[in-house]
Design an enzyme around this catalytic site. Structure first.
Site, mmCIF file in Angstrom:
data_model
loop_
_atom_site.group_PDB
_atom_site.id
_atom_site.type_symbol
_atom_site.label_atom_id
_atom_site.label_comp_id
_atom_site.label_asym_id
_atom_site.label_seq_id
_atom_site.Cartn_x
_atom_site.Cartn_y
_atom_site.Cartn_z
ATOM 1 N N HIS A 111 -20.940 2.537 14.117
ATOM 2 C CA HIS A 111 -21.025 1.777 12.856
ATOM 3 C C HIS A 111 -22.472 1.823 12.353
ATOM 4 O O HIS A 111 -23.410 1.691 13.141
ATOM 5 C CB HIS A 111 -20.602 0.322 13.120
ATOM 6 C CG HIS A 111 -20.909 -0.621 11.993
ATOM 7 N ND1 HIS A 111 -21.899 -1.583 12.061
ATOM 8 C CD2 HIS A 111 -20.350 -0.748 10.767
ATOM 9 C CE1 HIS A 111 -21.929 -2.265 10.929
ATOM 10 N NE2 HIS A 111 -20.999 -1.783 10.129
ATOM 11 N N ASN A 112 -22.642 2.008 11.033
ATOM 12 C CA ASN A 112 -23.992 2.066 10.447
ATOM 13 C C ASN A 112 -24.927 2.891 11.335
ATOM 14 O O ASN A 112 -26.001 2.445 11.749
ATOM 15 C CB ASN A 112 -24.566 0.649 10.248
ATOM 16 C CG ASN A 112 -23.891 -0.078 9.084
ATOM 17 O OD1 ASN A 112 -23.040 0.498 8.393
ATOM 18 N ND2 ASN A 112 -24.253 -1.322 8.856
ATOM 19 N N GLU A 116 -21.274 7.075 10.567
ATOM 20 C CA GLU A 116 -21.149 6.462 9.239
ATOM 21 C C GLU A 116 -22.376 6.755 8.385
ATOM 22 O O GLU A 116 -23.516 6.716 8.876
ATOM 23 C CB GLU A 116 -20.970 4.949 9.385
ATOM 24 C CG GLU A 116 -20.669 4.274 8.060
ATOM 25 C CD GLU A 116 -20.434 2.770 8.182
ATOM 26 O OE1 GLU A 116 -20.050 2.162 7.170
ATOM 27 O OE2 GLU A 116 -20.641 2.207 9.282
ATOM 28 N N ASP A 154 -23.949 5.407 4.771
ATOM 29 C CA ASP A 154 -23.962 4.536 3.585
ATOM 30 C C ASP A 154 -24.831 5.203 2.526
ATOM 31 O O ASP A 154 -26.053 5.265 2.685
ATOM 32 C CB ASP A 154 -24.581 3.169 3.927
ATOM 33 C CG ASP A 154 -23.543 2.205 4.467
ATOM 34 O OD1 ASP A 154 -22.435 2.650 4.745
ATOM 35 O OD2 ASP A 154 -23.862 1.010 4.607
ATOM 36 N N GLU A 162 -19.566 5.923 3.025
ATOM 37 C CA GLU A 162 -19.436 4.738 2.174
ATOM 38 C C GLU A 162 -20.301 5.043 0.950
ATOM 39 O O GLU A 162 -21.523 5.033 1.005
ATOM 40 C CB GLU A 162 -19.932 3.493 2.913
ATOM 41 C CG GLU A 162 -19.501 2.213 2.207
ATOM 42 C CD GLU A 162 -19.954 0.958 2.941
ATOM 43 O OE1 GLU A 162 -20.822 0.261 2.380
ATOM 44 O OE2 GLU A 162 -19.452 0.678 4.031
ATOM 45 N N HIS A 190 -28.897 0.583 4.498
ATOM 46 C CA HIS A 190 -27.941 -0.521 4.452
ATOM 47 C C HIS A 190 -28.160 -1.284 3.154
ATOM 48 O O HIS A 190 -29.167 -1.972 2.996
ATOM 49 C CB HIS A 190 -28.146 -1.438 5.671
ATOM 50 C CG HIS A 190 -26.968 -2.311 5.952
ATOM 51 N ND1 HIS A 190 -27.031 -3.442 6.710
ATOM 52 C CD2 HIS A 190 -25.659 -2.205 5.567
ATOM 53 C CE1 HIS A 190 -25.832 -3.998 6.773
ATOM 54 N NE2 HIS A 190 -24.988 -3.259 6.102
#
Length: 774
Positions: A330-331, A360, A362, A409, A375
């Site tokens: 995650h992230n 991931e 973003d 994302e 983030h």
């Protein structure tokens, strides 16, 4: 500076004698590593000058060399109190040739590419960026360091242990006279984590000091080493089975393998072990196993808790992709917390080289028209999208050939999305899946085997996948709902309205093939209206709720679709949720914060330890079969119910590391906790008493019993802690693996640091018996 005690200056003859002694020590240690006379080892022992690079303005020449123990690198420092700085070869994660670190890319010119290399450390220690005088020397440093690192890593635990103890002895020899006084012996015992009272220390000393000279040397030191490393528990086991002239014959060893280790062994297997591990040539000719050979066997993979058959890729890798648990991050770009920590390509490299197979990204609009990753709505630093894709391309398949999913994302404008698509296509090239495999519309996922060396993009798509086969051309762009986990805080404070719309560029939409992101509107809706390639992401609270209230429906949903779970937005410190309940309902992409050392990450490491640590583990049959009515919460009768009784005896530990190295007299008080994780009925934890002041060879001999209902979902975890009556216990080491990969019998258990790295000479010795319940 009169407070600084300087060592008296040596005479020329003393210096020559010392150098000769150090040369012999290095030779001995080289021999122990199997590198006696090796030119690469000699190159490191001689050392050389390298340019250390910290910034564009801070570049300094420093001398680096391998010390005589052949496992510590020394480098000079100009700091008054830190003139001699060292680090262990064990601390090195990797050595990278060229300008492969963010620092070297930023602070050096591409013209010096071939002279540069980086030493990457485990954990949070900063990279060491270096430049050699020429390309040849840079290559020599890299290959030599890699060779010594690999050689040390390949030593068995007994060899590592001997190497470590002997070098601790050398450090305790303060006046470097190759003798050990009683005072030095006490210092040495503290170094190896044993607190003994003066009487006992004197007793050992007198027993070994045969010459009555007041110091131990030569054979006396060897006698002391043998006394110290004597394993009483091994004596007992060995003597029970050594029925042939005080040694184990092939038949005795076979008896041990069948009765104690519960292995399907033959006389041929027993003979092969003697051939492989017996150290005494006379015994080997007689086809006998001495105690030393037997101990060598117990310290190697055949005597380890992890079934050697499960170390390589052993599972069927030709099932559809969604039939596997997939190691997921995650992230991934974050090195620390979720609010203000740094973003880095290094975080992707670390995750991928730990066989993480879903990372991931973003993506946000950056300056100068270049998309960036960070983030959103926080002050975490930004990293260029193109740099991340290059790093992923370089490191994705270093430790596993199986496919990597890039979970996008996307918050970018159409123009920067086009640039994202351009980078993905141009950098990843043929490795990027840009169309379905085969000539007809697929009805399920391809397998990890078919997707070896490939990248899949997870993201929004403007149309259905069958458009590929019907020439349904769409406009250059369209509108989709924006996925926004950053705004998805669970405390009710949302940074912006949810379900906002975003324009999606056709170029980015077209490369989303098998992992199209869609909103979850219930299991019935998904079953009736969604294609197999349309997948949803669930925040942890939603996923845990569904796992509790609709477990069987969730399991069936995951039989033909992928599910991704991510941590709550409120976990700003990058903490993790327990992944086990998510695996219990067949969720594949259970995304964790890889940068946070935690029990949850230990469980993840244990789950993906077997099957070649390739990042894919086949789910049990009852999570893949459409007729299954499995519910982990109720455990109705079915093929999943295989009741077992698990007997575990924690016998002893060896060479546990000191926790507080700054405190000269700090010795650990170890205890062992045995934990089972699985379906709710199987979760359990039991612990031994603690032992005062002995981290070197504590012995517990404590037995525990666990009832296990669904062994295929159960995980076994050992935790060793330093007991503290006034505050929380400190973690010394841990180890986790699936119950189905455990070997029965007397086994050694390696121990890992909090960050998941092997503690080279430490371990537990246990007896395990997994039996069918009556």
């Amino acid at each position: 500076m009169s407070c600084l005690h300087k060592r008296p200056k040596r005479t020329k003859s003393q210096e020559e004698a010392l150098q000769e002694q150090l040369r012999k020590v290095a030779q001995e240690n080289g021999k122990r590593l199997g590198l006696e006379g090796d030119p690469d080892l000699q190159f490191l022992l001689v050392g050389g000058e390298l340019l250390k690079i910290r910034s564009s303005s801070w570049k300094r020449n420093r001398f680096y060399k391998l010390q005589e123990d052949c496992r510590t690198l020394w480098h000079e420092s100009k700091k008054t109190f830190r003139r001699n700085q060292t680090f262990s070869i064990d601390d090195i994660e990797s050595v990278r040739k060229g300008r492969q670190s963010e620092g070297l890319k930023k602070h050096t010119d591409s013209s010096v590419e071939e002279k540069c290399f980086s030493i990457i450390f485990k954990g949070h220690k900063k990279n060491l960026d270096l430049m050699a005088p020429n390309e040849e020397e840079a290559s020599r440093w890299v290959s030599s360091l890699e060779k010594v690192k690999k050689t040390i890593g390949n030593l068995n635990r007994q060899q590592k242990s001997e190497h470590w103890i002997i070098n601790c002895m050398r450090k305790a020899d303060k006046n470097e006279d190759n003798k050990m006084t009683l005072k030095e012996l006490k210092h040495f015992l503290r170094q190896i984590n044993v607190e003994v009272d003066d009487t006992y220390a004197e007793e050992i000393f007198k027993k070994c000091d045969k010459s009555n000279s007041g110091s131990l040397e030569g054979a006396e030191i060897r006698h002391f080493y043998d006394l110290l490393t004597h394993r009483e528990e091994i004596d007992v086991i060995y003597s029970n089975y050594a029925q042939t002239q005080g040694q184990m014959s092939v038949s005795d060893l076979l008896n041990f393998l069948l009765n104690e280790q519960r292995e399907q062994a033959t006389a041929e297997d027993a003979y092969k072990l003697i051939e492989k591990y017996e150290v005494d040539e006379t015994a080997k000719q007689k086809k006998h196993f001495t105690k030393d050979g037997f101990l060598m066997y117990l310290h190697n993979e055949e005597g380890s808790i992890l079934n050697p058959a499960h170390i390589p890729v052993y599972q069927d890798m030709s099932q559809p992709l969604n039939h596997y648990y997939i190691s997921s991050s995650h992230n991934t770009y974050l090195m620390e917390d979720q609010l203000k920590g740094p973003s880095s390509t290094e975080a992707y490299i670390k995750a991928l080289t730990k066989s993480c197979r879903c990372v991931e990204l973003d993506c946000w609009d950056g300056a100068n028209g270049e998309p960036v990753i960070y983030h959103g709505y926080t002050i975490t630093s930004k990293v260029l999208f193109s740099d991340v894709i290059k790093a992923i391309k370089d490191y994705a398949f270093k430790t596993s050939d199986y496919p990597v999913i890039l979970s996008l994302e996307n918050h970018c404008t159409v123009e920067q999305q086009k640039l994202m698509a351009h980078y993905l296509i141009s950098i990843l090239g043929d490795a990027l899946v840009t169309k379905p495999l085969g000539d007809t519309m697929p009805t399920n996922f391809p397998s990890p085997e078919e997707l070896k060396g490939k990248f899949l993009i997870k993201g929004k798509r403007l149309n259905k996948l069958d458009a590929f086969f019907h020439n349904n051309n769409i406009a250059e762009e369209g509108t989709v709902s924006e996925e926004d986990e950053a705004a998805d805080c669970e405390n009710g404070q949302k940074a912006k309205p949810k379900k906002s719309k975003i324009k999606l560029a056709k170029q980015l939409s077209d490369i989303v093939i098998y992992c199209k992101s869609v909103h979850f509107s219930g299991f019935e809706h998904a079953k009736d209206s969604q294609g197999f390639y349309e997948m949803s992401s669930f925040k942890e609270s939603k996923a845990f709720n569904l796992a509790e209230t609709s477990a069987t429906a969730y399991i069936h949903h995951n039989m033909d679709k992928l599910s991704r779970i991510y941590p709550a937005g409120s976990r700003t410190n990058s903490s993790n949720y327990n992944p086990v309940p998510m695996w219990n309902v067949g969720c594949q992409i259970v995304a964790l914060n890889f940068q946070t050392p935690s029990k949850e990450m230990h469980l993840n490491q244990g789950r993906f330890l077997p099957n070649g640590t390739c990042g894919y583990v086949l789910k049990p049959e009852f999570q893949r079969s459409l007729s299954s009515q499995f519910d982990p919460n109720t455990l109705a009768k079915g093929p999943w119910l295989k009741r077992k009784i698990f007997h575990i005896m924690v016998i002893s530990a060896q060479q546990l590391p000191k926790i507080n190295k700054d405190k000269h007299k700090s010795i650990v008080d170890p205890l062992v906790r045995v934990e089972i994780y699985g379906v709710p009925a199987d979760n359990a934890s039991k612990e031994t008493h603690y032992i005062d002041n002995n981290g070197f060879n504590p012995m517990w001999n404590e037995s525990f019993q666990f009832n296990i209902h669904v062994p295929e979902l159960a995980m076994l975890r050992f935790v060793v802690e330093d007991y503290d009556s006034t505050s929380q216990n400190d973690l010394i080491g841990h180890y986790c693996l699936p119950v189905t990969s455990v070997q029965n019998g007397y086994r050694h258990v390696p121990l890992l640091t909090k960050r998941g790295d092997v503690i080279c000479s430490a371990g537990l010795f246990v007896h395990l018996m997994l039996m069918d319940a009556q």
